[in-house]
Design an enzyme around this catalytic site. Structure first.
Site, PDB file in Angstrom:
ATOM      1  N   LYS A   5      13.064  16.047   2.922  1.00  0.00           N
ATOM      2  CA  LYS A   5      11.880  15.518   2.260  1.00  0.00           C
ATOM      3  C   LYS A   5      10.622  15.738   2.965  1.00  0.00           C
ATOM      4  O   LYS A   5      10.611  15.191   4.102  1.00  0.00           O
ATOM      5  CB  LYS A   5      12.114  13.917   2.011  1.00  0.00           C
ATOM      6  CG  LYS A   5      12.970  14.195   0.478  1.00  0.00           C
ATOM      7  CD  LYS A   5      13.179  12.370  -0.053  1.00  0.00           C
ATOM      8  CE  LYS A   5      13.795  11.843   0.947  1.00  0.00           C
ATOM      9  NZ  LYS A   5      14.323   9.886   0.479  1.00  0.00           N
ATOM     10  N   THR A  22       2.697   3.599  -1.339  1.00  0.00           N
ATOM     11  CA  THR A  22       3.744   4.234  -1.362  1.00  0.00           C
ATOM     12  C   THR A  22       5.043   3.524  -0.840  1.00  0.00           C
ATOM     13  O   THR A  22       5.893   4.866  -1.225  1.00  0.00           O
ATOM     14  CB  THR A  22       3.970   5.885  -0.739  1.00  0.00           C
ATOM     15  OG1 THR A  22       3.755   5.132   0.692  1.00  0.00           O
ATOM     16  CG2 THR A  22       2.733   6.618  -0.987  1.00  0.00           C
ATOM     17  N   GLY A  46       9.093   2.293  -2.228  1.00  0.00           N
ATOM     18  CA  GLY A  46      10.112   3.027  -2.692  1.00  0.00           C
ATOM     19  C   GLY A  46       9.923   4.748  -3.506  1.00  0.00           C
ATOM     20  O   GLY A  46      11.023   4.886  -4.579  1.00  0.00           O
ATOM     21  N   THR A  47       9.628   5.238  -2.504  1.00  0.00           N
ATOM     22  CA  THR A  47       9.246   6.703  -3.346  1.00  0.00           C
ATOM     23  C   THR A  47      10.532   7.241  -3.033  1.00  0.00           C
ATOM     24  O   THR A  47      10.865   7.958  -3.829  1.00  0.00           O
ATOM     25  CB  THR A  47       7.956   7.311  -2.333  1.00  0.00           C
ATOM     26  OG1 THR A  47       8.451   6.820  -0.771  1.00  0.00           O
ATOM     27  CG2 THR A  47       6.632   7.585  -2.598  1.00  0.00           C
ATOM     28  N   GLY A  48      11.390   6.930  -1.965  1.00  0.00           N
ATOM     29  CA  GLY A  48      12.741   7.313  -1.496  1.00  0.00           C
ATOM     30  C   GLY A  48      13.267   6.555  -3.050  1.00  0.00           C
ATOM     31  O   GLY A  48      14.522   7.328  -3.095  1.00  0.00           O
ATOM     32  N   CYS A  49      13.388   5.965  -2.716  1.00  0.00           N
ATOM     33  CA  CYS A  49      14.847   5.355  -3.911  1.00  0.00           C
ATOM     34  C   CYS A  49      14.209   5.815  -5.503  1.00  0.00           C
ATOM     35  O   CYS A  49      15.148   6.281  -6.246  1.00  0.00           O
ATOM     36  CB  CYS A  49      14.318   3.543  -4.463  1.00  0.00           C
ATOM     37  SG  CYS A  49      14.566   2.735  -2.897  1.00  0.00           S
TER      38      CYS A  49
END
Length: 264
Positions: A174, A207, A209-212
Site C-alpha cells: 500500500k 483516514t 481505519g483505512t488499513g482495516c
C-alpha cells in the site's frame, strides 16, 4: 440466499474507526455476514491509544472454534494480534483452513501507537504470512517486517519481493504513505503477475481505519468468489470513497466513512 460468511480476527477500537468495529461495518456495507474473534481490547479515541489489554490465548481459540466449527467461513481477515503467542495461535488455527485468508500485519496505529510487540515480528514472518492468501502491509509495516524502505514507486517491487519471500500467495504493497503525487498507488503481485492500482489522493486528514477497512473489503470480495486481483480492485474503489467521505470525530483524526455508499 444467505450472505457469504467472513470472519475477522482482530482487536477492538473503542472509538469505532478501526479494528473489529471497522471490519464489521465494512462487511455489512459490502453485503457479507461478518463474524469476529476478539484478540485485544484498546482504550482508543481520535487522539490515540490510551491502553491495550490482550485476551488470553484460550479465549481467542475458543471464539474461533465456536464460529468455525458451527457456522463455517468463506474468508478470514486478521488484524491486530498484539503478541507472539496470539500470532502463533492464530496461524495454527488458520493453517488447515481452505478459505482465503487476508493478513493485515498491523504494527502501529494511525497515531503511531505500537499494536504489535517487537518480539512478535518473527512469528508474523515465519508463522502468519505463510498462511496468507493476500498480505496487505503499508510502507511502515514493510520496513518493520523486511527492513526494506520504500521512498518512491520504484522501491515497491523490491518491497513486494521481500514480503513474498515469507510465503503469502499475493502481497498488496500500500503506497498511501508515499510523500508526493496526486495519486495513491498500490502494487498487487504474486511474483509473476503485477497489478498497479491508482486512485485520486484525497486531501482529507480523517483516514483512521483505512488499513482495516481495505483488508476487510478484500476478504469480503474473496468470500463472494472474486479472484484476488478483482477483489483488491473493488476493495480499493470502496476504501477510496470511504476516505473521501471521512469525517471529523472528537478532537483528533476522524475515521473513514464505512457507510459512504448509503449516503452518496
Amino acid at each position: 440466499m444467505n450472505p457469504p460468511l467472513v470472519l475477522t480476527v482482530a482487536g477492538s477500537d473503542s472509538g469505532g474507526g478501526a479494528g473489529i468495529q471497522a471490519d464489521l461495518k465494512t462487511m455489512l456495507a459490502l453485503g457479507v455476514h461478518g463474524m469476529s474473534v476478539l484478540t485485544a481490547v484498546t482504550a482508543q479515541n481520535s487522539r490515540g491509544v490510551q491502553g491495550v489489554w490482550e485476551l488470553p490465548v484460550e479465549a481467542v481459540r475458543a471464539q474461533y472454534r465456536a464460529v468455525v466449527d458451527d457456522i463455517g467461513v468463506q474468508a478470514v481477515k486478521t488484524g491486530m494480534l498484539a503478541s507472539a503467542a496470539l500470532v502463533e495461535t492464530v496461524a495454527e488455527l488458520l493453517a488447515p483452513v481452505e478459505a482465503p485468508v487476508v493478513v493485515d500485519p498491523v504494527g502501529v496505529s494511525k497515531h503511531g501507537d505500537p499494536l504489535l510487540a517487537e518480539a512478535a515480528l518473527d512469528s508474523v514472518r515465519t508463522k502468519l504470512l505463510p498462511v496468507a492468501t493476500v498480505a496487505t502491509p503499508n510502507l511502515d509495516e514493510v520496513t518493520q517486517l523486511t527492513g526494506v524502505r520504500v521512498g518512491d514507486e520504484g522501491d515497491m517491487r523490491a518491497a513486494a519481493g521481500a514480503v513474498l519471500s515469507y510465503g503469502p500467495r499475493w502481497v498488496l504493497i500500500k503506497g498511501g504513505h508515499l510523500p508526493s503525487g496526486q495519486e495513491a498507488v498500490d502494487l498487487l503481485t504474486d511474483g509473476t503477475e503485477e497489478h498497479w492500482l491508482r486512485a485520486p489522493r484525497h486531501d482529507n486528514r480523517h483516514t483512521h481505519g483505512t488499513g482495516c477497512t481495505l483488508a476487510s473489503a478484500i476478504a469480503s470480495g474473496l468470500a463472494k468468489g472474486l479472484e484476488v486481483p478483482e477483489a483488491v480492485r473493488q476493495a480499493k474503489e470502496y476504501v477510496t470513497g470511504a476516505i473521501a467521505a471521512g469525517f471529523a470525530l472528537g478532537s483528533g483524526i476522524g475515521p473513514v466513512d464505512h457507510g459512504w455508499r448509503f449516503r452518496a
